[in-house]
Scaffold this motif. Structure first.
Motif, PDB file in Angstrom:
ATOM      1  N   TYR C 236      94.474 114.542  97.219  1.00  0.00           N
ATOM      2  CA  TYR C 236      95.048 114.723  95.892  1.00  0.00           C
ATOM      3  C   TYR C 236      94.023 114.440  94.795  1.00  0.00           C
ATOM      4  O   TYR C 236      94.153 114.908  93.683  1.00  0.00           O
ATOM      5  CB  TYR C 236      96.312 113.879  95.713  1.00  0.00           C
ATOM      6  CG  TYR C 236      96.094 112.395  95.702  1.00  0.00           C
ATOM      7  CD1 TYR C 236      95.694 111.761  94.522  1.00  0.00           C
ATOM      8  CD2 TYR C 236      96.295 111.622  96.830  1.00  0.00           C
ATOM      9  CE1 TYR C 236      95.506 110.396  94.495  1.00  0.00           C
ATOM     10  CE2 TYR C 236      96.102 110.265  96.810  1.00  0.00           C
ATOM     11  CZ  TYR C 236      95.702 109.651  95.642  1.00  0.00           C
ATOM     12  OH  TYR C 236      95.505 108.299  95.610  1.00  0.00           O
ATOM     13  N   GLU C 238      91.026 115.542  94.998  1.00  0.00           N
ATOM     14  CA  GLU C 238      90.365 116.836  94.841  1.00  0.00           C
ATOM     15  C   GLU C 238      91.210 117.760  93.997  1.00  0.00           C
ATOM     16  O   GLU C 238      90.703 118.509  93.165  1.00  0.00           O
ATOM     17  CB  GLU C 238      90.133 117.462  96.208  1.00  0.00           C
ATOM     18  CG  GLU C 238      89.050 116.736  96.960  1.00  0.00           C
ATOM     19  CD  GLU C 238      88.764 117.384  98.291  1.00  0.00           C
ATOM     20  OE1 GLU C 238      89.610 118.172  98.763  1.00  0.00           O
ATOM     21  OE2 GLU C 238      87.699 117.093  98.848  1.00  0.00           O
ATOM     22  N   THR C 239      92.508 117.715  94.230  1.00  0.00           N
ATOM     23  CA  THR C 239      93.386 118.553  93.429  1.00  0.00           C
ATOM     24  C   THR C 239      93.182 118.252  91.958  1.00  0.00           C
ATOM     25  O   THR C 239      93.048 119.157  91.131  1.00  0.00           O
ATOM     26  CB  THR C 239      94.854 118.272  93.787  1.00  0.00           C
ATOM     27  OG1 THR C 239      94.971 118.295  95.186  1.00  0.00           O
ATOM     28  CG2 THR C 239      95.762 119.269  93.141  1.00  0.00           C
ATOM     29  N   ARG C 241      90.636 116.969  90.566  1.00  0.00           N
ATOM     30  CA  ARG C 241      89.329 117.454  90.134  1.00  0.00           C
ATOM     31  C   ARG C 241      89.388 118.945  89.871  1.00  0.00           C
ATOM     32  O   ARG C 241      88.849 119.440  88.893  1.00  0.00           O
ATOM     33  CB  ARG C 241      88.290 117.204  91.218  1.00  0.00           C
ATOM     34  CG  ARG C 241      87.831 115.802  91.284  1.00  0.00           C
ATOM     35  CD  ARG C 241      86.381 115.744  91.789  1.00  0.00           C
ATOM     36  NE  ARG C 241      86.037 114.354  91.992  1.00  0.00           N
ATOM     37  CZ  ARG C 241      85.993 113.779  93.191  1.00  0.00           C
ATOM     38  NH1 ARG C 241      86.198 114.486  94.278  1.00  0.00           N
ATOM     39  NH2 ARG C 241      85.713 112.499  93.303  1.00  0.00           N
ATOM     40  N   ALA C 242      90.068 119.629  90.775  1.00  0.00           N
ATOM     41  CA  ALA C 242      90.116 121.083  90.658  1.00  0.00           C
ATOM     42  C   ALA C 242      90.850 121.503  89.402  1.00  0.00           C
ATOM     43  O   ALA C 242      90.686 122.613  88.912  1.00  0.00           O
ATOM     44  CB  ALA C 242      90.794 121.672  91.881  1.00  0.00           C
ATOM     45  N   LYS C 243      91.679 120.606  88.887  1.00  0.00           N
ATOM     46  CA  LYS C 243      92.375 120.926  87.649  1.00  0.00           C
ATOM     47  C   LYS C 243      91.434 120.863  86.471  1.00  0.00           C
ATOM     48  O   LYS C 243      91.766 121.300  85.372  1.00  0.00           O
ATOM     49  CB  LYS C 243      93.457 119.872  87.399  1.00  0.00           C
ATOM     50  CG  LYS C 243      94.761 120.170  88.044  1.00  0.00           C
ATOM     51  CD  LYS C 243      95.746 119.125  87.587  1.00  0.00           C
ATOM     52  CE  LYS C 243      96.503 118.595  88.763  1.00  0.00           C
ATOM     53  NZ  LYS C 243      97.345 117.459  88.397  1.00  0.00           N
ATOM     54  N   GLY C 244      90.279 120.267  86.704  1.00  0.00           N
ATOM     55  CA  GLY C 244      89.334 120.140  85.617  1.00  0.00           C
ATOM     56  C   GLY C 244      89.434 118.822  84.903  1.00  0.00           C
ATOM     57  O   GLY C 244      89.050 118.699  83.755  1.00  0.00           O
ATOM     58  N   MET C 245      89.989 117.841  85.584  1.00  0.00           N
ATOM     59  CA  MET C 245      90.056 116.519  84.959  1.00  0.00           C
ATOM     60  C   MET C 245      88.701 115.871  84.991  1.00  0.00           C
ATOM     61  O   MET C 245      87.955 116.004  85.942  1.00  0.00           O
ATOM     62  CB  MET C 245      91.023 115.630  85.728  1.00  0.00           C
ATOM     63  CG  MET C 245      92.442 115.774  85.314  1.00  0.00           C
ATOM     64  SD  MET C 245      93.435 114.583  86.188  1.00  0.00           S
ATOM     65  CE  MET C 245      93.869 113.492  84.870  1.00  0.00           C
ATOM     66  N   ARG C 246      88.429 115.131  83.926  1.00  0.00           N
ATOM     67  CA  ARG C 246      87.205 114.330  83.913  1.00  0.00           C
ATOM     68  C   ARG C 246      87.354 113.224  84.948  1.00  0.00           C
ATOM     69  O   ARG C 246      88.437 112.699  85.160  1.00  0.00           O
ATOM     70  CB  ARG C 246      87.013 113.670  82.547  1.00  0.00           C
ATOM     71  CG  ARG C 246      86.706 114.632  81.467  1.00  0.00           C
ATOM     72  CD  ARG C 246      85.193 114.884  81.384  1.00  0.00           C
ATOM     73  NE  ARG C 246      84.939 115.989  80.465  1.00  0.00           N
ATOM     74  CZ  ARG C 246      85.073 115.883  79.149  1.00  0.00           C
ATOM     75  NH1 ARG C 246      85.437 114.726  78.639  1.00  0.00           N
ATOM     76  NH2 ARG C 246      84.856 116.895  78.373  1.00  0.00           N
ATOM     77  N   GLU C 247      86.227 112.862  85.500  1.00  0.00           N
ATOM     78  CA  GLU C 247      86.224 111.853  86.556  1.00  0.00           C
ATOM     79  C   GLU C 247      86.972 110.579  86.136  1.00  0.00           C
ATOM     80  O   GLU C 247      87.815 110.066  86.853  1.00  0.00           O
ATOM     81  CB  GLU C 247      84.768 111.525  86.892  1.00  0.00           C
ATOM     82  CG  GLU C 247      84.564 110.868  88.230  1.00  0.00           C
ATOM     83  CD  GLU C 247      84.857 111.795  89.408  1.00  0.00           C
ATOM     84  OE1 GLU C 247      84.985 113.023  89.176  1.00  0.00           O
ATOM     85  OE2 GLU C 247      84.990 111.296  90.533  1.00  0.00           O
ATOM     86  N   LYS C 253      94.151 107.906  86.329  1.00  0.00           N
ATOM     87  CA  LYS C 253      95.524 108.369  86.474  1.00  0.00           C
ATOM     88  C   LYS C 253      95.984 108.349  87.933  1.00  0.00           C
ATOM     89  O   LYS C 253      97.072 107.881  88.223  1.00  0.00           O
ATOM     90  CB  LYS C 253      95.662 109.786  85.924  1.00  0.00           C
ATOM     91  CG  LYS C 253      97.071 110.315  86.154  1.00  0.00           C
ATOM     92  CD  LYS C 253      97.444 111.440  85.254  1.00  0.00           C
ATOM     93  CE  LYS C 253      98.867 111.884  85.572  1.00  0.00           C
ATOM     94  NZ  LYS C 253      99.226 113.129  84.922  1.00  0.00           N
ATOM     95  N   TYR C 254      95.157 108.849  88.818  1.00  0.00           N
ATOM     96  CA  TYR C 254      95.654 109.004  90.183  1.00  0.00           C
ATOM     97  C   TYR C 254      95.321 107.866  91.142  1.00  0.00           C
ATOM     98  O   TYR C 254      96.184 107.072  91.462  1.00  0.00           O
ATOM     99  CB  TYR C 254      95.241 110.362  90.745  1.00  0.00           C
ATOM    100  CG  TYR C 254      95.947 111.477  90.026  1.00  0.00           C
ATOM    101  CD1 TYR C 254      97.298 111.716  90.260  1.00  0.00           C
ATOM    102  CD2 TYR C 254      95.312 112.251  89.095  1.00  0.00           C
ATOM    103  CE1 TYR C 254      97.980 112.706  89.586  1.00  0.00           C
ATOM    104  CE2 TYR C 254      95.980 113.245  88.413  1.00  0.00           C
ATOM    105  CZ  TYR C 254      97.317 113.479  88.664  1.00  0.00           C
ATOM    106  OH  TYR C 254      97.991 114.445  88.002  1.00  0.00           O
TER     107      TYR C 254
END
Ligand SMILES: Nc1ncnc2c1ncn2[C@@H]1O[C@H](COP(=O)(O)OP(=O)(O)OP(=O)(O)O)[C@@H](O)[C@H]1O
Ligand SMILES: Nc1ncnc2c1ncn2[C@@H]1O[C@H](COP(=O)(O)OP(=O)(O)OP(=O)(O)O)[C@@H](O)[C@H]1O
Ligand SMILES: [Mg+2]
Ligand SMILES: [Mg+2]
Ligand code: NI
Lengths: 610, 383, 342, 592
Positions: C236, C238-239, C241-247, C253-254
């Motif tokens: 999750y 990776e998900t 990240r794939a959304k384009g969230m900053r590290e 958040k997750y």
């Protein structure tokens, strides 16, 4: 001399809230001769900062203030202080004369009524004093007749001499045989009207008037700013936690030859700090006068901060008879061990087996005086011989003594065995509060190993230690020597006689005396019996000379018998004094009894030189 | 490679259809622990730390041999001596390891000890020499030390303390207690904490309720009064080490609730994971589910917690000795030494008496990095 | 409704637990031999001051200290009458402090606030330091950031608090002119709150917060880092990240939320453990918190005072546990929606 | 037309080993769909992920270039070298991805709505309510009947297919330029699949979105792809226009692949007579209700009838297949059949380990009985990723069942594990790997291998081949059939792929909304479906023939809502027609 109004209360006086100084002071104030004692005449003003480590130590101001009915001077003679004069007839009849016009700090007159109130309505009131008046007023169980011929005279009279009467009154924590009656009557069921009293009870959340009276009537605790006082400074902070201010008592009874009412210093600011931080704060120059909470080991750091902190570190001598003393428990519960320890050869051997020089060097820079437990040189009973008796470091002689006792068997490790085969392990219990003790014991462990005796050190909580000693569970304990290392002939010898369980060598004998035979055991060791007898003789004696002879013998007996193994005395006590503060003696003795720490040096005469 | 005229791309290389044709992987026959080791080795810092710890623990029995003095040996003429430098060259000439002799002077201005070096005569250290007697590994009496002070001089690598005892030797001896006894407490607390925590977290329900109440009661029970009571109750003839040993066990027994709760809460959510259900469906017993499926997924936290408990245990005694329960002389431990150093003078004037802080920090860091390496090696995502 | 029932149920259990705790508390503080009044009498005798003894005898009667221990307990609890009738915990009477000669309730008020203040500061410090650093250390694991933060953290952890405090006080006073000890400039004591007082309190809080906080922060940071590293490998992440969230946003958040679970479980102890853990620190630093009061009361066996403080700490713990249970459920829906029973 | 995304000569490897992706090149144009097909484990997922630079930590990109065409005339972007910050702006906004295993790809602690709308929050400046509106709209489009409920649900409350759709919604809600869909419809039933595919096509038409579609289903390829890349062993075997490749494969591998694709057979059913049946497992009136507590204490509880009155049995040595809509209760039924979920009161699930032997009711088994049962009955899980302990090596995971039941020595266990691995077409080298180091299909095979370890007599397969390419699928099906015949195994086989079902099943049950709507042998069912839902399912089954495309828009409507069905079949809410025998072995839920 004509008293001069100082700045501090000037405003109040001008506003009419306070009478002028001439009316505030007794008609015959006490005028100390400062010059004669090599002191400067000062100027009033300033705030003296000092520190204590617990909030309840505000009572230290009663100690430092040292206004007593009679008090010691620097030569440890008892002189009238609050009293104008005193007549002592053979220690049997004492006539106390008050200073006319002397007033409590709230302006109410201080008269013999205050003495009567205490004697009749406090000391002899069943509710307030369930056990009756305190012990020192009893001579062989009998109470004195107390009379109050006029407003300024109080007479205490016994059938037999009560030599400790005055000495007690001059103590650091004196029995206050007077009370501000005008203030306390409002809380006394015999005087106050019921309604106001019950209201006060409710407010204070106590359940009986006695509780409330008891609580409000703490002349020594000094925690109630409303309670009138006779001390040089009075508490001005209500419900303080970490800081207490004391302001000069406008009605104080002492005045300097120039007519400046004492104390010189207007305000004393007492801060409560953690014990570990006293040295750090002193080092940072945050105090003007400090000795409490400072140890010799802090000296180096104190010296280091002198320049930036603008203070000087004085080294006074400690007034206890011994800085560190080991008390073998002659009432220890184990039969065999008790017998062994009762053998004077054993105690002497232990004492001989201690290398006091090294302890002195390591702990006190060699500045303390090595020697067994005896009185200090200032005392008339001091003898060099006593101080050095059995106090050399002589392993050979010590071993010879032990061999002589028949303790020749040893185990594999070389530890001697008791006759029943147990190895000689001496458990020494300490209060665990002082690092010096630990370090000293560390050295003694090594020393005694050479005697074939193993020392085990066990730190305990102070109260727990006491309880264990008193019940005979402790084999040996470490404590200070006698609090009073400077006894005079008038000093009560009960602390050198087997009369107090607080002398850890004979707790049960002490109990026996203290409880009049209800608990404990009667002393059954010849030397102790002799001490017991001598102490009795002392209290019956009529002359100073007789008492002195008795004292001397008791001191000698102690030295010979090594009831307590003293290590060092006259240990240096650092005293931090602000460079602005004057009249603080360079060399002095830091003693609780007699002396009340700073008390005998009359802090009210200290002043700031701007 | 071929590009067909219709723009298609076709690979010419022969293609294989059979699977499993690869060469047998060497890793396959290795045991899990070997695999773990292989991966652990890659964490350099962890490896170094592990080696350091290993060496430290292995050298514990030889502390007496390595140290030039015995722990309670007092050199009465050298109180608060500063650390001495071991030099090799004198006047540009190689003479081998040597020190300068020093003499102590009482400085009555500053009330501290001053040491004057005699820089003229180098005094060579002796090796494999006779010193004071000690017991190798605790039972073989011997007098041989790895190195000793030259005749008439001292070798205080890290200075000496108030009683003239060598700080360096004391640190070595102190390690014997500090590195071992405290760990007992951790072990006890971990064992109880994990067992009860996992039972509560995995089974839930009534067991959970009971364990939770016990945890609550234990946690709201104050430790302080217990210590005070204990200090009175311990028999006086017990040696300091025995007392401390018992204390650290009790410390462990009291310390588990925190861990147990953490384990429980993590398990509460972990047990909902599919793989746990899968294991259960295969018939795995609770002990297996907990041990093989749940705990490994909580290992990181456990490892981190364990490394963190170590300083607490080493230092725990300093707090306890505040209450008269800690280790006491003649026992030596780092905590005891630091306890002695708790005054301003030790910080400002005799700074070397506070040196025992260093080994604690180093050991704790080593444990941490070791734990980190272990965690890394166990982490499946990093392969 | 379910929540309400749960809360009520928990509350009742809490009261029962408190009762059990009270028995233990009373027993434990009475374990060491002796009692305050006899000790005091001893002390008075030992220092040759026989004057206060009468008062001590008076108090012994007044507070039934002459009764057997179990009776004392029930009188203290308010389940048996004392010399002045029922007056115990159940009646809202907390007893009398012999040491301070005041009702206990009057005594600890200020200290309680100070305790809360100091510990709140420490908690804020811990979270403020540990959260970002822990996340950073995980995100940049095996870089110098990671190592330095670990080193500093462990340095704080491995230095005994007293020594650390002394060092900080000494040098802080010397070079930064920070105050030594205490919680505010003494001159503000008893004054109403003002800007200056506030400032003074804050300045005085710096070192204590640091000293109490470092060890907690280091511990939390390292555990957080370890837990986070575990989570970072999960799909999750990776998900996200794939959304384009900053590290950083993604981390907080997750995975952080998952990794936080054990800490929330521990929140319950945080406060009480800080209270009891900071006892010695407070003693050493001279903070007017409940810690020194407790230690002193325990040492001198000022029973009612120690019992009150201990019961207070216990109450805090229980409330803390309750809160942490609720938070845990809030944090992890899988727990909230009641896992399976086995 | 310039390509939107170009991958050139991409090579990826792990550790020191041979590359797993070897010199792969492809490109995709706006509005176009590129299908990546190929063997399971051939590197499709890795290739796709490298476009987003989201690779496993241990993966090394050894060479290659990936270029994204600039938007609105901006220069092209080299995805290999662009800064992490810019990459964040690209991910989700320009390229978005649907991951292969949707179950794990959602955070377990956040609500679906929160996770999906986050994409909008990150990349679009729109208000919160607007975001929610768009998300709900997207949910509706991916076929959620109750978008609001899903919005507020946690992942573990949804069925596999629902989670997959949530992932799809997440990828599409931001309207990216390129959608990389890694097996987006694996877990979906055919009608939903049609719906999703239709949606992708629509969006493609609307916004000119390019799609990279990874799939194993040649039927899907035939219906969706403009061009095709065929991969095997990390290499591109053949690439080109879809019609060309599908109609006339040039490469041997492609040809094999085409040949392996299963189809619904078109044989005429031979009527078997009703005989006495020997059920190994029988489910009688089995129901399951879930009660969802509301998000807060004040919200009402939701009751979900996941399974309603299921009545069927699995014959010894035979296969009962269950097909049906996603979320229709298939997995729940399967889990009840294994005793992993407790059925509602009144249900009985009977297991007969020996023919004619004593039947035990799973509902009230004691410990020992349960253990004995668990040894005989195993499950292949729908979601292999989450059912494998991430901290257990394959070796341990495979040997675990034997360990639990105390079967064999260590060596024997390892030997058996190696053998099983070979059976499912994996290399024994993989035994030391951790589960995450596998491709989706490989994991699925692991799951199968694990289920076979104990030599069970009853196997529940929950979508066992959904992630497998046709050739491996063929291999696995062959294997399953083999051992069934050899060892007299019985299967409860859940699948959405009708072709697979037709191939392996002896009897098929079609489920919808927790109810079995039609039941019968595949020949009968696929030839003569009575129920509108069954009919819709069959119609929606894509065929790997590019010349026979299905109309996604029509078939995706499926059979519509049950309330719109013809009178005889219609059911509303709780009231449903009874399951009626309409022929030998053929039951249909209808009023007669
Ligand atoms: N972390 C890893 N470590 C080692 N090998 C890995 C790792 N991840 C993937 N692999 C291997 O890389 C190869 C390609 O994997 P990838 O996931 O791209 O396959 P795929 O084509 O998507 O297959 P599927 O259709 O089954 O999903 C597989 O053989 C797999 O075992
Ligand atoms: N633990 C649970 N709590 C609440 N609801 C659940 C739970 N598990 C499943 N459900 C619900 O039960 C219904 C049936 O789920 P199930 O997993 O059996 O579907 P499925 O037929 O396997 O679907 P798919 O083909 O998508 O996997 C779904 O609506 C799902 O949301
Ligand atoms: Mg894949
Ligand atoms: Mg399913
Ligand atoms: Ni604890």
């Amino acid at each position: 001399v004509e008293p001069i109004e100082g700045d501090f209360w000037l405003q109040e006086v001008n506003a009419g809230n306070l009478p002028p100084v001439s009316e505030r002071m007794p008609s015959i104030p006490l005028v100390p001769d400062l010059k004669l004692r090599g002191r400067e005449l000062g100027t009033p003003g300033g705030t003296l900062r000092t520190m204590v480590t617990r909030a309840k130590d505000v009572r230290q101001m009663v100690v430092y203030g040292y206004a007593r009915l009679v008090g010691y001077n620097e030569r440890y003679e008892i002189v009238p202080d609050i009293l104008e004069s005193l007549e002592n007839e053979n220690d049997i009849k004492f006539t106390l004369r008050l200073r006319p016009g002397h007033k409590w700090s709230d302006g109410n007159p201080f008269t013999s009524e205050d003495f009567r109130y205490w004697w009749e309505d406090v000391a002899n009131n069943e509710m307030l004093s369930p056990a009756g008046p305190i012990d020192f007023l009893r001579v062989e169980g009998e109470l004195p007749t107390v009379t109050f011929p006029d407003a300024h005279t109080v007479i205490y009279e016994w059938h037999k001499p009560n030599p400790v009467f005055l000495q007690k009154l001059a103590e650091a924590r004196p029995p206050f045989i007077y009370r501000p009656s005008h203030f306390l009557k409002a809380l006394h069921a015999d005087y106050a009207d019921e309604e106001t009293l019950s209201e006060a009870l409710y407010e204070a959340r106590v359940r009986s008037w006695a509780a409330l009276h008891n609580r409000s009537d703490n002349m020594y605790k000094f925690d109630n700013p409303d309670l009138p006082t006779l001390q040089p400074w009075m508490l001005a902070t209500k419900d303080g936690k970490s800081r207490f201010l004391f302001v000069r008592n406008p009605y104080y009874h002492r005045v300097d030859p120039n007519g400046v009412q004492l104390p010189y210093i207007d305000v004393v600011e007492m801060q409560v700090v953690a014990p570990g931080l006293v040295a750090a704060k002193a080092n940072a120059g945050e105090v003007d006068l400090q000795a409490r909470g400072l140890d010799f080991k802090d000296t180096a750091i104190l010296k280091k901060g002198e320049n930036s902190g603008k203070y000087t570190t004085l080294l006074w001598g400690n007034g206890t008879a011994s800085q560190i003393a080991i008390y073998p428990n002659l009432n220890y519960n184990d039969d065999l061990w008790r017998e062994t320890m009762r053998d004077v050869r054993f105690r002497r051997a232990l004492s001989l087996g201690i290398n006091r020089k090294i302890i002195n060097k390591g702990l006190y820079f060699g500045l303390a005086k090595q020697g067994g437990m005896t009185v200090l040189p200032v005392s008339p009973f001091y003898r060099e011989k006593n101080s050095q008796a059995w106090a050399d470091y002589d392993i050979e002689q010590a071993n010879a003594l032990l061999d002589d006792m028949g303790l020749t068997e040893r185990d594999k490790e070389g530890t001697r065995l008791l006759p029943d085969g147990r190895p000689m392990w001496i458990v020494v219990e300490t209060a665990g509060e002082r690092q010096e003790v630990e370090n000293a014991l560390q050295i003694i462990i090594d020393n005694w190993k050479d005697l074939g005796i193993k020392l085990l050190m066990r730190p305990l909580e102070r109260d727990i230690l006491r309880n264990r000693v008193y019940s005979g569970e402790t084999m040996a304990a470490v404590w200070f020597g006698w609090d009073n290392g400077i006894p005079h002939s008038y000093t009560s010898p009960d602390f050198v006689a087997p009369w107090q369980q607080e002398f850890f060598a004979w707790p049960k004998w002490g109990q026996y005396h203290q409880t009049s035979g209800d608990a404990g055991e009667p002393p059954d060791l010849a030397a102790a019996v002799r001490l017991n007898d001598l102490a009795h003789e002392w209290s019956q004696a009529y002359s100073t000379v007789d008492r002195a002879v008795i004292w001397q013998e008791m001191i000698d007996i102690h030295a010979e018998n090594v009831f307590a193994i003293g290590l060092l005395n006259n240990a240096p006590q650092p005293v931090v004094v602000s460079n602005r503060l004057r009249n603080v003696p360079e060399k002095a003795i830091w003693a609780w009894s007699p002396g009340a720490h700073f008390g005998v040096y009359r802090v009210d005469e200290f002043f700031f030189d701007e | 490679m071929t590009i067909l005229p219709d723009g298609r791309y076709v690979d010419d290389a022969p293609y294989e259809t059979d699977t499993g044709a690869e060469a047998r992987n060497a890793e396959l026959d290795m045991s899990n622990s070997r695999l773990l080791w292989l991966r652990f080795k890659q964490h350099k810092l962890g490896l170094i730390s592990a080696l350091f710890l290993l060496v430290s623990y292995l050298s514990l029995p030889f502390a007496g041999f390595i140290s030039p003095y015995t722990p309670n040996e007092r050199l009465e003429d050298y109180l608060y001596a500063p650390p001495q430098l071991v030099r090799l060259f004198h006047d540009g000439e190689f003479v081998g390891p040597y020190v300068y002799g020093t003499t102590a002077e009482m400085d009555l201005e500053s009330f501290s000890w001053k040491y004057i070096q005699d820089r003229e005569t180098p005094m060579k250290l002796k090796f494999f020499c006779e010193g004071s007697e000690y017991k190798l590994s605790g039972f073989i009496p011997t007098k041989t030390h790895l190195f000793c002070a030259p005749e008439g001089a001292t070798v205080f690598l890290l200075g000496s303390d108030r009683l003239g005892r060598d700080v360096f030797s004391r640190i070595l001896y102190g390690a014997q207690l500090s590195l071992t006894v405290g760990l007992v407490g951790i072990t006890v607390s971990f064992v109880i904490g994990i067992i009860l925590g996992s039972i509560a977290g995995y089974f839930g329900g009534f067991l959970d309720w009971i364990i939770n109440r016990v945890i609550e009661i234990l946690r709201s029970l104050p430790e302080l009064p217990l210590w005070l009571a204990l200090s009175a109750a311990v028999p006086s003839h017990w040696g300091p080490v025995a007392v401390f040993f018992i204390i650290s066990i009790i410390l462990g027994i009291l310390d588990w609730p925190g861990l147990a709760r953490a384990v429980r809460s993590k398990f509460l959510s972990l047990r909902e994971e599919e793989f746990v259900r899968a294991a259960e469906m295969m018939g795995a017993k609770p002990s297996r589910v907990i041990g093989k499926h749940l705990l490994p997924n909580f290992l990181s936290h456990l490892i981190a917690s364990a490394t963190l408990s170590i300083p607490a245990m080493i230092l725990g005694e300093t707090a306890l000795s505040f209450l008269g329960l800690g280790l006491r002389a003649p026992a030596v431990s780092w905590g005891v030494m630091l306890n002695d150093a708790q005054n301003l003078a030790s910080i400002e004037i005799y700074w070397w008496t506070a040196i025992p802080m260093l080994p604690i920090v180093i050991v704790v860091l080593a444990f941490n990095f070791f734990g980190d390496g272990l965690r890394d090696a166990l982490d499946p995502n990093r392969s | 409704m379910a929540l309400l029932r749960f809360a009520v149920f928990r509350f009742v259990t809490m009261l029962a637990t408190l009762l059990v705790v009270s028995v233990f508390v009373y027993a434990i503080i009475n374990l060491p031999p002796g009692d305050f009044l006899s000790n005091q009498i001893n002390e008075l005798r030992a220092t040759g001051q026989s004057n206060g003894i009468a008062k001590a005898e008076f108090l012994r009667k007044e507070f039934s200290m002459d009764q057997p221990i179990w009776k004392q307990y029930f009188i203290w609890l308010g389940a048996l009458p004392g010399p002045h009738g029922f007056a115990g915990l159940l009646q809202g009477e907390f007893g009398w402090s012999f040491e301070f000669d005041k009702p206990v309730s009057e005594l600890v008020g200020g200290a309680l606030w100070m305790t809360v203040l100091v510990n709140l500061a420490a908690v804020v410090f811990i979270y403020a330091v540990a959260l970002p650093l822990g996340v950073l250390a995980a995100a940049r694991s095996k870089t110098w950031i990671d190592y330095t933060s670990a080193f500093i953290g462990y340095l704080g952890l491995a230095t005994p608090n007293f020594l650390l405090a002394l060092i900080l006080f000494y040098y802080g006073n010397r070079y930064l002119n920070l105050p030594i000890g205490g919680l505010m400039d003494p001159k503000f004591e008893g004054e109403p709150m003002s800007f200056d007082k506030m400032k003074s309190v804050l300045i005085h809080l710096i070192i204590p917060t640091f000293v109490i906080g470092t060890s907690g922060a280091a511990a939390m940071m390292q555990r957080l880092r370890a837990n986070l590293l575990d989570e970072l490998g999960k799909p999750y992440v990776e998900t996200a990240r794939a959304k384009g969230m900053r590290e950083s946003a993604m981390l907080t958040k997750y995975p952080l939320r998952v990794a936080f679970n054990p800490f929330v479980a521990d929140i319950g102890t945080l406060l009480p453990s800080l209270v009891s853990g900071s006892v010695l620190v407070s003693v050493v630093l001279g903070l007017q918190t409940i810690g020194p009061v407790l230690l002193q009361a325990l040492k001198s066996q000022d029973v009612f005072l120690s019992a009150f403080v201990l019961m207070f700490v216990a109450l805090l713990t229980l409330i803390g546990t309750l809160v942490s249970d609720l938070l845990l459920a809030l944090l992890d829906p899988r727990i909230r929606f009641g896992g399976r029973e086995r | 037309m310039t390509a939107l995304l170009t991958v050139e000569n991409l090579t990826i490897g792990f550790g020191g080993g041979a590359p797993v992706v070897d010199d792969v090149s492809f490109s995709v144009n706006p509005g176009e769909t590129l299908a990546l097909v190929g063997e399971s484990g051939s590197g499709k997922t890795l290739s796709c992920r490298s476009a987003l630079r989201i690779l496993p930590a241990a993966a090394q990109m050894r060479s290659g270039k990936i270029t994204l065409a600039g938007k609105d005339g901006k220069p092209d972007i080299d995805l290999m070298s662009v800064s992490e910050r810019k990459m964040c702006a690209i991910r989700g906004e320009r390229i978005s991805m649907i991951f292969q295993e949707p179950m794990r790809s959602l955070s377990p602690l956040h609500r679906i709505g929160n996770q999906v709308s986050e994409v909008l929050r990150l990349h679009k400046k729109i208000s919160k309510s607007e975001r929610k509106k768009r998300v709900l709209a997207m949910f509706e489009r991916v076929g959620f009947k109750d978008p609001l409920r899903v919005y507020d649900s946690y992942p573990f409350e949804l069925s596999g297919g629902m989670r997959q759709r949530a992932m799809i919604a997440m990828a599409m809600v931001g309207r990216p330029d390129i959608l990389i869909a890694d097996e987006p419809t694996t877990a979906l039933d055919v009608t939903t699949q049609a719906q999703v595919l239709g949606l992708i096509k629509d969006l493609q038409a609307e916004y000119g979105m390019a799609v990279v579609l990874v799939t194993h289903d040649l039927g899907v390829v035939a219906n969706m792809a403009d061009s095709v890349v065929v991969m095997n062993r990390g290499r591109v075997m053949e690439a080109g226009q879809a019609p060309l490749i599908l109609n006339d494969p040039k490469h041997g591998y492609t040809r094999d692949l085409m040949a392996a694709a299963p189809e619904i057979p078109e044989t005429i059913p031979e009527q078997k007579s009703e005989t006495e049946r020997d059920y190994i497992l029988e489910m009688r009136d089995v129901s399951k209700t879930y009660v969802l507590k509301g998000g807060s204490a004040w919200k009402p509880k939701t009751v979900i009838n996941a399974v309603r009155g299921v009545n069927f049995g699995v014959e010894r040595g035979k296969t009962l297949a269950v097909v049906g809509e996603s979320g229709s209760g298939k997995t729940t039924t399967a889990q009840m059949a294994l005793g992993a979920e407790v059925a509602d009161a009144g249900s009985s699930i009977l297991f007969r380990s020996e023919p004619g032997g004593e039947a035990v009711n799973l509902q009230d088994l004691d410990k020992a009985g349960r253990l004995a049962f668990q040894r005989k009955a195993q499950m292949v899980f729908q979601d292999p990723y989450s059912t494998l302990n991430p901290r257990m090596r394959v070796k341990e995971a495979l040997t675990e069942p034997m360990e639990i039941h105390g079967v064999g020595s260590n060596e024997e266990r390892l030997d058996r594990a190696t053998e099983m691995l070979r059976w499912v077409g994996l290399s024994e080298n993989m035994l030391t790997r951790f589960p995450h180091a596998f491709s989706g299909g490989q994991r699925q095979r692991l799951s199968i291998a694990r289920a076979l370890m104990l030599g069970p007599t009853f196997l529940v397969c929950d979508e066992p081949t959904s992630a497998l390419d046709v050739s491996v699928q063929e291999q696995v099906l062959q294997l399953l059939e083999d051992i069934r015949d050899r060892l007299n195994l019985s299967y409860l086989f859940i699948s959405h792929d009708l072709a697979v079902v037709a191939r392996i099943a002896d009897e098929v049950a079609v489920m919808r909304s927790g109810l079995v709507v039609e039941q019968g042998p595949p020949e009968v069912l696929f030839h003569d479906p009575h129920h509108p839902y069954t009919k819709a399912l069959i119609a929606a089954q894509p065929e790997p023939d590019i010349n026979r495309p299905i109309d996604l828009n029509i078939v995706s409507q499926g059979a519509g809502e049950p309330s719109t069905w013809p009178e005889a079949f219609r059911f509303d809410g709780v009231e449903a027609p009874p399951l009626t025998q309409t022929g030998p072995n053929h039951k249909v839920r209808c009023y007669v």
